[in-house]
Design an enzyme around this catalytic site. Structure first.
Site, PDB file in Angstrom:
ATOM      1  N   SER A   1       0.821  -1.209   0.000  1.00  0.00           N
ATOM      2  CA  SER A   1       0.000   0.000   0.000  1.00  0.00           C
ATOM      3  C   SER A   1       0.860   1.266   0.000  1.00  0.00           C
ATOM      4  CB  SER A   1      -0.955  -0.044   1.200  1.00  0.00           C
ATOM      5  OG  SER A   1      -1.972   0.914   1.086  1.00  0.00           O
TER       6      SER A   1
ATOM      7  N   ASP B   1      10.224   5.716  -9.988  1.00  0.00           N
ATOM      8  CA  ASP B   1       9.816   6.433 -11.199  1.00  0.00           C
ATOM      9  C   ASP B   1      10.626   7.715 -11.401  1.00  0.00           C
ATOM     10  OD1 ASP B   1       7.940   4.558 -11.919  1.00  0.00           O
ATOM     11  OD2 ASP B   1       6.263   5.584 -10.960  1.00  0.00           O
TER      12      ASP B   1
ATOM     13  N   LYS C   1      -0.764  -4.440  -3.133  1.00  0.00           N
ATOM     14  CA  LYS C   1      -2.059  -3.948  -2.662  1.00  0.00           C
ATOM     15  C   LYS C   1      -2.225  -2.514  -3.148  1.00  0.00           C
ATOM     16  CE  LYS C   1      -5.272  -2.447   0.433  1.00  0.00           C
ATOM     17  NZ  LYS C   1      -5.751  -1.069   0.635  1.00  0.00           N
TER      18      LYS C   1
END
Length: 704
Positions: free
Chosen positions: A470, A481, A495
């Site tokens: 999460s 990224d 998740k």
């Protein structure tokens, strides 16, 4: 019978739906568990909300009915130890009836299945008790099949009796290996079986409802959940991150109360004597209280026994992870404490490495959760507790200590506050998007870091494992990224969904509550009206996406440098859940990469792999993983005393030898049999290797 008739009549009148037809139902025994009218309303309400408002749109039809049926059946008797094949045959029509039952709020078939299970359970435990009057020959070469989940349900009563006779023999043999006093062993086992019967007799309709609703909601997706009032209270205690106890999450597995997670900063983890996977077999209060065996207990009953006021002592008799019931247990004494997850602070340490004759200092920050004291924050308290604030303070101290790089350790961090995931990312980037959230209307919201200040501009890495989930995946995905840091470890959980909590007391029409109360009072049934609680529903309402466009759902985050998977990837993780939402992509956000590791990652992998070839700790870890997989595939055991004892002794000797080899490799002295390691010893070589990889990067970066 009257109560049963009233409930069926009430369902038809109140909900205006036809009760699904089926074959003639058996006469209800006095000991059967029956649903109440409130649960029918809850079932229908949850079904409507899940069908209409859940992110994953699923129609309640015969297909999903079969999935719910199979999940419910597995939750009752997943190991095929109780139901006979004839029972399963009688349940077959329900596979395509449950969807109609759910829409109608009809729990007749659900409770019928449970009551047959309860009847079989009682029969088999009573049979086991009767076997204790017999003598067993432990020199025979019998085999006990303890893992039956892939085998057919037992066809005949004679075959079932034989299976349970072998189970009794196995249980006795385990006790005999620890004590030769057979009379005492039989008395112990008699008490255990009687406890099982006692716990079974305490089951009530809310227990059945909770089990079935889990089968229903998890057939839709793994994170949509219904909680009955008691379960909702426990869930909210967990979410409020405040309780008094030992700091452990427990679950019942194969009739053992098993430790599934440890709370950072709690008494259990501080003791360094309790591990995930350990099974609690008995509990005692204070230093001198008598142990009460809890094998076969309900989880909530066990939790009640283990929890207690801050400062009081509880003693646990533990069967360590990987040990058989015949192995020696250990006793751990813990002082209960107030567990406030918001007050769990991140922790730091500094490790030194050698890089071409120069000392490199790496700061390692352990982040146990993404916590935020919402009440203090809303109240304007300038010293409110949060992960981001704590990390920022630690980064300031690490800069003063002149560290060369920082490793953020997010292993076993299951997430927490989305706000904290965004603000923590902001400590390492100037400004920009961190995560995208798409709701049920396909509307995408981008959560940005808008604070231009940066707390750490130097080299960094993020260490993750299978239980990093999460918010941990949002943070590590954004760092990856942006090219802000290296991601090291194993594939994360995956998740990537957002849940919203709905209090069903606020959803269910007050007029229905009043009608329930009126009808219940009129018919002499316990009131279930305005003062009652209907529980809560956690509904999946949105999905997380990385700024590069890919979802964290299902796939999680794949590290740049991959470590061996200590936690089995094929057993834990979102991609092991059949009902999990799939991975997909949306349009990327507009962001500017900070760095590009694509050219340096192959070099770092090569250096890492070269070290691992000669690293003893790595070799022992690989051997441990191989042994675990081998034992995981075992489904039976010998009932020959000499053979089982030889096997146990060999396993213990092998474990001690491997642990000592690991200790020596890390510069620690070996332990003797029965000796425990010091609490402050750190055997986490993967953490050390993460720091070494970052050191390698620093060296390569300087060389270029």
């Amino acid at each position: 019978m009257y109560k049963r008739f009233f409930l069926l009549f009430f369902t038809v009148i109140l909900l205006g739906c036809k009760v699904a037809s089926s074959a003639a139902l058996p006469v209800i025994d006095s000991g059967d568990v029956l649903p109440d009218a409130k649960q029918s309303v809850v079932l229908k309400s949850v079904a409507e909300m899940v069908s209409r408002y859940n992110y994953k749109k699923v129609e309640l039809n015969d297909s999903i009915s079969g999935v719910i049926y199979n999940r419910y059946l597995k939750s009752l008797d997943g190991n095929h130890n109780y139901f006979l094949a004839s029972d399963i045959k009688s349940f077959e029509p329900y596979k395509t009836l449950l969807d109609d039952d759910i829409k109608a709020g009809n729990l007749e078939h659900v409770f019928l299945m449970f009551n047959v299970y309860k009847k079989r359970y009682k029969e088999h435990i009573n049979y086991a008790l009767a076997q204790l009057n017999k003598n067993f020959d432990f020199n025979e070469n019998d085999i006990f099949v303890y893992d039956r989940d892939s085998l057919p349900f037992i066809a005949s009563q004679a075959e079932m009796d034989n299976q349970w006779a072998q189970r009794v023999k196995y249980d006795l043999l385990n006790l005999k290996l620890a004590s030769t006093d057979m009379a005492k062993n039989k008395a112990t086992l008699k008490k255990r079986y009687e406890n099982l019967l006692s716990q079974s007799a305490k089951l009530v309709s809310t227990d059945v409802m909770q089990v079935f609703m889990a089968a229903l909601t998890n057939a839709i997706d793994p994170h949509t959940n219904y909680f009955n009032p008691a379960s909702a209270a426990a869930f909210n205690i967990d979410m409020s991150r405040s309780l008094e106890g030992i700091g452990a999450t427990l679950a019942s597995e194969n009739e053992y109360i098993t430790i599934k997670a440890l709370t950072a900063g709690g008494p259990a983890i501080k003791s360094q004597q309790v591990d995930i996977g350990d099974r609690i077999i008995a509990v005692a209060q204070g230093k001198t209280g008598e142990f009460q065996e809890i094998i076969g207990w309900r989880n909530d009953n066990a939790v009640t026994l283990i929890r207690g006021a801050k400062g009081t002592i509880v003693r646990l008799k533990l069967l360590p992870k990987g040990k058989n019931a015949s192995d020696k247990s250990k006793i751990v004494e813990l002082v209960r404490d107030k567990i406030i997850l918001q007050d769990q602070s991140v922790k730091k340490e500094i490790r030194t490495y050698n890089q071409n004759g120069k000392t490199v200092k790496i700061g390692i920050i352990n982040v146990p959760a993404f916590y935020l004291d919402f009440n203090a924050y809303k109240a304007g308290d300038p010293n409110y507790k949060s992960t981001t604030r704590d990390v920022k303070l630690i980064l300031d101290t690490l800069k003063n200590d002149k560290v060369d790089g920082v490793v953020m350790d997010l292993r076993q961090n299951g997430g927490g506050s989305l706000v904290e995931a965004v603000s923590l990312t902001g400590l390492f980037i100037k400004t920009g998007p961190v995560v995208q959230v798409r709701d049920t209307r396909d509307k995408v919201q981008v959560d940005d870091d808008e604070d231009p200040s940066i707390s750490w501009t130097g080299p960094m890495a993020v260490l993750v494992d299978r239980f990093s989930a999460s918010a941990s995946e949002i943070f590590s995905g954004a760092i990856q990224d942006y090219g802000r840091g290296l991601i090291i470890g194993t594939q994360t959980y995956g998740k990537g969904t957002v849940q919203q909590v709905y209090d069903l007391d606020q959803i269910i029409n007050p007029a229905i509550k009043e009608m329930l109360t009126s009808l219940a009072n009129k018919n002499g049934i316990k009131p279930v009206g305005n003062t009652s609680k209907f529980g809560q529903l956690n509904l999946t309402v949105a999905k997380f996406y990385r700024i590069s466009g890919g979802s964290t759902q299902h796939k999680g985050v794949t590290p740049d440098i991959i470590f061996p998977a200590i936690i089995p990837l094929d057993k834990y993780g979102e991609d092991t859940e059949p009902s999990a939402l799939p991975y997909d992509m949306i349009k990327p956000s507009t962001y500017t990469k900070i760095d590009d590791f694509s050219t340096v990652i192959p070099q770092l992998r090569k250096l890492h792999e070269a070290r691992m070839v000669t690293n003893p700790s790595y070799q022992y870890l690989s051997a441990d993983i191989a042994d675990f997989k081998k034992r995981e595939g075992e489904k039976s055991t010998t009932l020959n005393e000499d053979k089982l004892k030889q096997q146990r002794d060999a396993d213990e000797a092998k474990l001690l030898e491997r642990n000592n080899l690991r200790r020596v490799a890390l510069g620690l002295p070996p332990l003797k049999k029965g000796e425990t390691r010091a609490k402050n010893e750190d055997l986490d070589f993967l953490k050390l290797e993460a720091g070494q990889i970052l050191t390698d990067y620093i060296g390569l970066n300087k060389a270029n």
